[in-house]
Motif scaffolding. Structure first.
Motif, PDB file in Angstrom:
ATOM      1  N   MET A 163     -89.907 -67.294 -13.010  1.00 10.89           N
ATOM      2  CA  MET A 163     -89.765 -66.092 -13.837  1.00 10.89           C
ATOM      3  C   MET A 163     -88.890 -66.394 -15.051  1.00 10.89           C
ATOM      4  O   MET A 163     -89.195 -65.969 -16.166  1.00 10.89           O
ATOM      5  N   ASP A 164     -87.818 -67.141 -14.841  1.00 12.29           N
ATOM      6  CA  ASP A 164     -86.937 -67.512 -15.947  1.00 12.29           C
ATOM      7  C   ASP A 164     -87.692 -68.345 -16.981  1.00 12.29           C
ATOM      8  O   ASP A 164     -87.633 -68.069 -18.179  1.00 12.29           O
ATOM      9  N   ALA A 165     -88.412 -69.357 -16.529  1.00  2.54           N
ATOM     10  CA  ALA A 165     -89.169 -70.210 -17.457  1.00  2.54           C
ATOM     11  C   ALA A 165     -90.278 -69.420 -18.156  1.00  2.54           C
ATOM     12  O   ALA A 165     -90.483 -69.566 -19.365  1.00  2.54           O
ATOM     13  N   LEU A 166     -90.966 -68.563 -17.417  1.00  4.30           N
ATOM     14  CA  LEU A 166     -92.043 -67.756 -17.998  1.00  4.30           C
ATOM     15  C   LEU A 166     -91.509 -66.831 -19.080  1.00  4.30           C
ATOM     16  O   LEU A 166     -92.044 -66.768 -20.188  1.00  4.30           O
ATOM     17  N   MET A 167     -90.430 -66.111 -18.778  1.00  2.00           N
ATOM     18  CA  MET A 167     -89.860 -65.185 -19.758  1.00  2.00           C
ATOM     19  C   MET A 167     -89.345 -65.932 -20.989  1.00  2.00           C
ATOM     20  O   MET A 167     -89.517 -65.475 -22.117  1.00  2.00           O
ATOM     21  N   ARG A 168     -88.753 -67.087 -20.766  1.00  2.00           N
ATOM     22  CA  ARG A 168     -88.234 -67.872 -21.885  1.00  2.00           C
ATOM     23  C   ARG A 168     -89.381 -68.356 -22.777  1.00  2.00           C
ATOM     24  O   ARG A 168     -89.313 -68.245 -24.001  1.00  2.00           O
ATOM     25  N   GLU A 169     -90.440 -68.876 -22.173  1.00  2.00           N
ATOM     26  CA  GLU A 169     -91.566 -69.374 -22.977  1.00  2.00           C
ATOM     27  C   GLU A 169     -92.297 -68.237 -23.681  1.00  2.00           C
ATOM     28  O   GLU A 169     -92.684 -68.381 -24.844  1.00  2.00           O
ATOM     29  N   LEU A 170     -92.487 -67.117 -23.019  1.00  2.00           N
ATOM     30  CA  LEU A 170     -93.139 -65.983 -23.686  1.00  2.00           C
ATOM     31  C   LEU A 170     -92.291 -65.472 -24.841  1.00  2.00           C
ATOM     32  O   LEU A 170     -92.814 -65.050 -25.878  1.00  2.00           O
ATOM     33  N   SER A 171     -90.984 -65.526 -24.688  1.00  2.00           N
ATOM     34  CA  SER A 171     -90.070 -65.050 -25.729  1.00  2.00           C
ATOM     35  C   SER A 171     -90.111 -65.921 -26.975  1.00  2.00           C
ATOM     36  O   SER A 171     -89.782 -65.466 -28.067  1.00  2.00           O
ATOM     37  N   ARG A 172     -90.520 -67.153 -26.824  1.00  2.00           N
ATOM     38  CA  ARG A 172     -90.599 -68.043 -27.988  1.00  2.00           C
ATOM     39  C   ARG A 172     -91.625 -67.541 -29.000  1.00  2.00           C
ATOM     40  O   ARG A 172     -91.538 -67.848 -30.184  1.00  2.00           O
ATOM     41  N   SER A 173     -92.599 -66.787 -28.539  1.00  2.00           N
ATOM     42  CA  SER A 173     -93.648 -66.283 -29.432  1.00  2.00           C
ATOM     43  C   SER A 173     -93.184 -65.085 -30.255  1.00  2.00           C
ATOM     44  O   SER A 173     -93.893 -64.663 -31.158  1.00  2.00           O
ATOM     45  N   LEU A 174     -92.040 -64.539 -29.919  1.00  2.00           N
ATOM     46  CA  LEU A 174     -91.566 -63.334 -30.591  1.00  2.00           C
ATOM     47  C   LEU A 174     -90.667 -63.684 -31.767  1.00  2.00           C
ATOM     48  O   LEU A 174     -89.924 -64.651 -31.719  1.00  2.00           O
ATOM     49  N   GLY A 175     -90.738 -62.883 -32.776  1.00  2.00           N
ATOM     50  CA  GLY A 175     -89.898 -63.096 -33.952  1.00  2.00           C
ATOM     51  C   GLY A 175     -90.687 -63.712 -35.084  1.00  2.00           C
ATOM     52  O   GLY A 175     -91.813 -64.186 -34.909  1.00  2.00           O
ATOM     53  N   PRO A 176     -90.095 -63.715 -36.257  1.00  2.00           N
ATOM     54  CA  PRO A 176     -90.808 -64.257 -37.428  1.00  2.00           C
ATOM     55  C   PRO A 176     -90.956 -65.766 -37.351  1.00  2.00           C
ATOM     56  O   PRO A 176     -90.141 -66.453 -36.744  1.00  2.00           O
ATOM     57  N   ARG A 177     -92.008 -66.270 -37.961  1.00  2.00           N
ATOM     58  CA  ARG A 177     -92.222 -67.719 -38.038  1.00  2.00           C
ATOM     59  C   ARG A 177     -91.873 -68.255 -39.417  1.00  2.00           C
ATOM     60  O   ARG A 177     -91.664 -69.440 -39.583  1.00  2.00           O
ATOM     61  N   PHE A 178     -91.871 -67.352 -40.390  1.00  2.00           N
ATOM     62  CA  PHE A 178     -91.631 -67.783 -41.763  1.00  2.00           C
ATOM     63  C   PHE A 178     -90.591 -66.898 -42.428  1.00  2.00           C
ATOM     64  O   PHE A 178     -90.446 -65.722 -42.084  1.00  2.00           O
TER      65      PHE A 178
END
Length: 167
Positions: free
Chosen positions: A76-91
């Motif tokens: 669950m920790d790894a899943l939430m962390r990896e999914l969170s990487r997709s959030l936020g601006p990229r540029f």
């Protein structure tokens, strides 16, 4: 999201710290065009729990907390962390150029990204519990397992981004 089992790791992937999850590709330009994939290595994660995280937990945690260090909590920790990487601006849109967030933040980017992913992951688990998506007991299992994982990561010091994010 893909959950896979490694049969063999060779080359650069077999050296140093063995990752248990990744978001690929790492290049924000490629992600923008093609998207990204989350990969979790089930057998490496289970091995880390059994041989590293649980033994550390037995040394560092109160006896009544050990039962909350589980493979499910670490996943669950790894899943939430990896999914969170997709959030936020990229540029970042500056006056003259559009640059990636990693370029704008320079050498601090990876540590900030790791810390962001941890914080958003914890917030997400709490949100999922409050909405009834995840059982209430999973919040405590996630928290204790995540803390044990942090201690596991800190064994390598703070010279890399993950270690810096954990302090």
């Amino acid at each position: 999201v893909e959950i896979v089992t490694d049969v063999y790791r060779g080359g650069a992937l077999a050296t140093g710290y063995q990752i248990v999850a990744a978001t690929l590709p790492a290049d924000p330009n490629v992600q923008n065009v093609k998207g990204a994939k989350k990969i979790f290595w089930k057998n490496l994660m289970a091995g880390r729990v059994d041989h590293v995280i649980l033994p550390l937990g037995r040394e560092l945690f109160a006896t009544d907390q050990i039962e909350y260090i589980t493979p499910q909590g670490v996943f669950m920790d790894a899943l939430m962390r990896e999914l969170s990487r997709s959030l936020g601006p990229r540029f970042v849109f500056q006056t003259s150029d559009t640059v990636s967030v990693s370029q704008a933040l320079g050498g601090q980017y990876f540590a900030i990204e790791e810390a962001k992913a941890d914080i958003v992951g914890f917030h997400s688990v709490r949100y999922f519990v409050e909405k009834g998506i995840v059982p209430k007991e999973m919040e405590h299992i996630h928290a204790v397992s995540a803390l044990a994982s942090i201690f596991s990561t800190l064994r390598f010091g703070t010279s890399d981004a993950r270690g810096k994010a954990c302090i």
